[in-house]
Design a protein around this motif. Structure first.
Motif, mmCIF file in Angstrom:
data_model
loop_
_atom_site.group_PDB
_atom_site.id
_atom_site.type_symbol
_atom_site.label_atom_id
_atom_site.label_comp_id
_atom_site.label_asym_id
_atom_site.label_seq_id
_atom_site.Cartn_x
_atom_site.Cartn_y
_atom_site.Cartn_z
ATOM 1 N N UNK A 353 0.894 -1.026 0.101
ATOM 2 C CA UNK A 353 -0.040 -0.064 0.105
ATOM 3 C C UNK A 353 0.757 1.318 -0.076
ATOM 4 N N UNK A 354 2.182 1.096 -0.448
ATOM 5 C CA UNK A 354 2.843 2.290 -0.725
ATOM 6 C C UNK A 354 2.371 3.441 -1.580
ATOM 7 N N UNK A 355 1.433 2.884 -2.570
ATOM 8 C CA UNK A 355 0.812 3.546 -3.606
ATOM 9 C C UNK A 355 -0.099 4.414 -2.905
ATOM 10 N N UNK A 356 -0.806 3.720 -2.031
ATOM 11 C CA UNK A 356 -1.958 4.380 -1.440
ATOM 12 C C UNK A 356 -1.310 5.450 -0.369
ATOM 13 N N UNK A 357 -0.291 5.344 0.134
ATOM 14 C CA UNK A 357 0.479 6.414 0.821
ATOM 15 C C UNK A 357 0.988 7.741 0.117
ATOM 16 N N UNK A 358 1.192 7.354 -1.264
ATOM 17 C CA UNK A 358 1.419 8.296 -2.221
ATOM 18 C C UNK A 358 0.058 9.331 -2.443
ATOM 19 N N UNK A 359 -0.923 8.680 -2.439
ATOM 20 C CA UNK A 359 -2.289 9.142 -2.757
ATOM 21 C C UNK A 359 -2.464 9.929 -1.110
ATOM 22 N N UNK A 360 -2.290 9.537 0.090
ATOM 23 C CA UNK A 360 -2.260 10.546 0.923
ATOM 24 C C UNK A 360 -1.784 11.882 0.785
ATOM 25 N N UNK A 362 -0.666 13.281 -2.396
ATOM 26 C CA UNK A 362 -0.973 13.918 -3.447
ATOM 27 C C UNK A 362 -2.547 14.410 -3.287
ATOM 28 N N UNK A 363 -3.376 13.914 -2.329
ATOM 29 C CA UNK A 363 -4.744 14.469 -1.904
ATOM 30 C C UNK A 363 -4.564 15.420 -0.594
ATOM 31 N N UNK A 364 -3.352 15.478 -0.160
ATOM 32 C CA UNK A 364 -3.001 16.424 0.982
ATOM 33 C C UNK A 364 -4.123 15.831 2.085
ATOM 34 N N UNK A 365 -4.010 14.543 2.423
ATOM 35 C CA UNK A 365 -4.697 14.063 3.447
ATOM 36 C C UNK A 365 -3.605 13.021 4.384
ATOM 37 N N UNK A 366 -2.784 14.179 5.108
ATOM 38 C CA UNK A 366 -1.560 13.606 5.793
ATOM 39 C C UNK A 366 -1.999 13.006 7.017
ATOM 40 N N UNK A 367 -3.298 13.172 7.534
ATOM 41 C CA UNK A 367 -3.652 12.468 8.923
ATOM 42 C C UNK A 367 -3.608 11.006 8.722
ATOM 43 N N UNK A 368 -3.685 10.322 7.594
ATOM 44 C CA UNK A 368 -3.661 9.051 7.085
ATOM 45 C C UNK A 368 -2.305 8.599 7.304
ATOM 46 N N UNK A 369 -1.449 9.379 6.880
ATOM 47 C CA UNK A 369 -0.033 9.092 6.746
ATOM 48 C C UNK A 369 0.497 8.849 8.153
ATOM 49 N N UNK A 370 0.131 9.863 8.808
ATOM 50 C CA UNK A 370 0.507 9.858 10.487
ATOM 51 C C UNK A 370 -0.048 8.797 11.197
ATOM 52 N N UNK A 371 -1.101 8.294 10.896
ATOM 53 C CA UNK A 371 -1.813 7.048 11.626
ATOM 54 C C UNK A 371 -1.031 6.205 11.195
ATOM 55 N N UNK A 372 -0.595 5.812 9.806
ATOM 56 C CA UNK A 372 -0.117 4.545 9.415
ATOM 57 C C UNK A 372 1.340 4.373 10.131
ATOM 58 N N UNK A 373 2.102 5.474 10.192
ATOM 59 C CA UNK A 373 3.487 5.412 10.845
ATOM 60 C C UNK A 373 3.308 5.189 12.511
ATOM 61 N N UNK A 374 2.235 5.684 12.944
ATOM 62 C CA UNK A 374 1.965 5.439 14.491
ATOM 63 C C UNK A 374 1.721 3.881 14.479
ATOM 64 N N UNK A 375 0.849 3.449 13.861
ATOM 65 C CA UNK A 375 0.662 2.091 13.930
ATOM 66 C C UNK A 375 1.850 1.114 13.682
ATOM 67 N N UNK A 376 2.584 1.406 12.781
ATOM 68 C CA UNK A 376 3.895 0.598 12.424
ATOM 69 C C UNK A 376 4.633 0.767 13.514
ATOM 70 N N UNK A 405 3.107 -4.493 8.263
ATOM 71 C CA UNK A 405 1.635 -4.685 7.919
ATOM 72 C C UNK A 405 0.810 -3.952 8.799
ATOM 73 N N UNK A 406 1.464 -3.040 9.759
ATOM 74 C CA UNK A 406 0.586 -2.319 10.602
ATOM 75 C C UNK A 406 -0.124 -1.469 9.859
ATOM 76 N N UNK A 407 0.253 -0.728 8.820
ATOM 77 C CA UNK A 407 -0.498 0.186 8.190
ATOM 78 C C UNK A 407 -1.565 -0.051 7.206
ATOM 79 N N UNK A 408 -1.872 -1.193 7.082
ATOM 80 C CA UNK A 408 -2.935 -1.942 6.321
ATOM 81 C C UNK A 408 -4.506 -1.503 6.755
ATOM 82 N N UNK A 409 -4.596 -1.558 7.958
ATOM 83 C CA UNK A 409 -6.058 -1.212 8.156
ATOM 84 C C UNK A 409 -6.234 0.491 7.719
ATOM 85 N N UNK A 410 -5.497 1.559 7.922
ATOM 86 C CA UNK A 410 -5.453 2.648 7.600
ATOM 87 C C UNK A 410 -5.787 3.025 6.295
ATOM 88 N N UNK A 411 -4.942 2.063 5.404
ATOM 89 C CA UNK A 411 -4.889 2.096 3.910
ATOM 90 C C UNK A 411 -6.170 1.865 3.346
#
Length: 453
Positions: A353-360, A362-376, A405-411
């Motif tokens: 889901x690294x592609x989804x993280x690029x979408x975070x 590109x769409x300026x939805x950085x809260x998702x990126x923060x949540x993914x890193x926190x889970x990992x 794999x910890x960021x999968x639920x957020x993605x």
């Protein structure tokens, strides 16, 4: 995607993979030579120095490169000069923090804070950290033309530049190690590489010339986007570097060196995916996100499918062939790195889901990126030490894999919310993994007949 954008994406993909292939070849040649001239402990020490430097860099990350790519003002001279100035200041700040970290390590080591025989007890570490981290100052003066080239998907000249820099690094590091087989040859080689890249970025690449300058509105634009990168990096730095930071306090320098070699080989595949994601997928999706969101959604699926196929094949094949690869590339002292690499290869699937993280971004939805890193980070912080306690080094490795794999639920949540779910693509990794396993078994079976076992 429009035809012009599709052509630029194809060209960018070709040149980014060309850069990756050339970089890989030079890195492997350099590594095979250096491992025959130096003991594993030298690589273990440099691994910790590298991870401490990266940690400090990420703690001050404002996503300047991503900002130039995403922002509508990313091509304006005033915006670029402000970004350049912030970049220079940041380089000196990071080096200052590295000096402070070196002094703290030097003071704590005699007090018995660190376990005996670990990397942090090595008396060379503080001095190597101060010298090696000066590279971030040199990197701070890199031209923003690098970011402009990526924004515009114009990667040919950038690829040529990177190849030249890698050649300088190879010649400098190997030459120094040949006449001076010491950890310091690795340090000086890395500084030579950083200096060459900085100089080349101003001379070789087309684009706006940089000078020190400041525009308050540009700064707030940079900070407005960068604050989320900064917050994410505060968490992500501990995940990105936490494996080596934690292992450095649990194992000796020799084991750390073996892990560093396994990590280096794994990074070949991680770099391939990250190169495509950052150099091709992210700029293309960012351009579409600034305009046609329908085209943005349509473009996501082929990008995701391609990454899934690449990661599945790599994970399956590497899981089987890892010991063979290490036995071919390195002498018997590094044999244990093969088993480490086989375990770590499973984590490649977690990168899908690294592609989804690029979408975070590109769409300026950085809260998702923060949540993914926190889970990992949470999974790594618990899984690595618990794994080591229960299963030694192998248990720690499985803890590292689990964190991928910890960021999968957020993605998945993001995909559902923004209409990026298509079940034809969701199960694509499974046949790719199976094919990778079969191909890997075939390579292992054929290896003795061609003298590779």
């Amino acid at each position: 995607m429009t035809s012009p954008l599709r052509r630029r994406v194809s060209s960018a993909g070709f040149w980014s993979m060309s850069q990756f292939g050339a970089q890989l070849a030079l890195r492997m040649i350099s590594n095979m030579i250096l491992t025959r001239l130096l003991l594993p402990e030298a690589f273990g020490l440099m691994a910790v120095v590298g991870v401490l430097t990266v940690a400090l860099a990420l703690f001050s990350d404002l996503g300047i490169g991503q900002n130039v790519i995403v922002h509508k003002r990313g091509g304006e001279p005033l915006f670029l000069n402000t970004a350049f100035t912030v970049q220079v200041i940041r380089g000196f700040v990071i080096w200052t923090l590295a000096i402070v970290a070196a002094l703290i390590i030097a003071m704590l080591a005699p007090l018995g804070v660190f376990a005996a025989d670990t990397v942090y007890m090595d008396p060379r570490l503080p001095a190597v950290l101060v010298a090696g981290s000066f590279g971030v100052v040199l990197q701070g003066f890199e031209s923003t033309r690098i970011h402009e080239a990526r924004r515009n998907l114009q990667l040919r000249r950038l690829t040529e530049m990177e190849f030249g820099v890698q050649m300088v690094a190879l010649v400098a590091t190997v030459g120094l190690t040949w006449v001076w087989p010491s950890i310091w040859s690795l340090v000086l080689g890395s500084l030579a590489s950083a200096l060459a890249r900085t100089v080349a970025s101003h001379i070789v690449l087309p684009g706006q010339r940089n000078r020190i300058g400041w525009d308050t509105s540009a700064w707030w634009d940079i900070f407005g986007f960068g604050r989320w990168i900064f917050l994410s990096s505060l968490i992500g730095v501990l995940f990105t570097t936490g494996d080596r930071l934690l292992l450095g306090g649990l194992v000796d320098a020799n084991t750390m060196g073996l892990y560093a070699i396994a990590g280096l080989l794994l990074s070949v595949f991680q770099m391939a995916v990250n190169t495509l994601s950052s150099s091709v997928v992210f700029p293309a999706l960012s351009e579409l996100a600034r305009g046609d969101l329908g085209a943005f959604r349509k473009a996501y699926f082929p990008f995701q499918g391609g990454i899934d196929a690449l990661l599945g094949l790599a994970a399956g094949g590497l899981y089987v062939t890892a010991p063979l690869i290490v036995s071919i590339l390195y002498d018997p002292r590094y044999a244990e790195s093969g088993q480490m690499l086989a375990i770590l290869s499973v984590g490649l699937i977690g990168m899908r889901f690294c592609v989804v993280e690029q979408c975070y971004m590109a769409r300026n939805r950085m809260k998702y990126y923060l949540a993914s890193n926190m889970a990992r980070l949470i999974v790594l912080a618990i899984g690595l030490p618990v794994g080591h306690m229960l299963g030694g080094v192998q248990g720690a490795l499985w803890g590292i894999v689990a964190a991928q794999f910890a960021g999968w639920p957020i993605a998945v949540l993001f995909k559902l919310r923004y209409g990026l779910v298509d079940w034809r693509f969701e199960l694509l990794p499974l046949p790719a993994i199976g094919l990778g396993l079969l191909l890997g078994e075939g390579v292992v079976l054929l290896a003795p007949s061609i003298g590779l076992s």
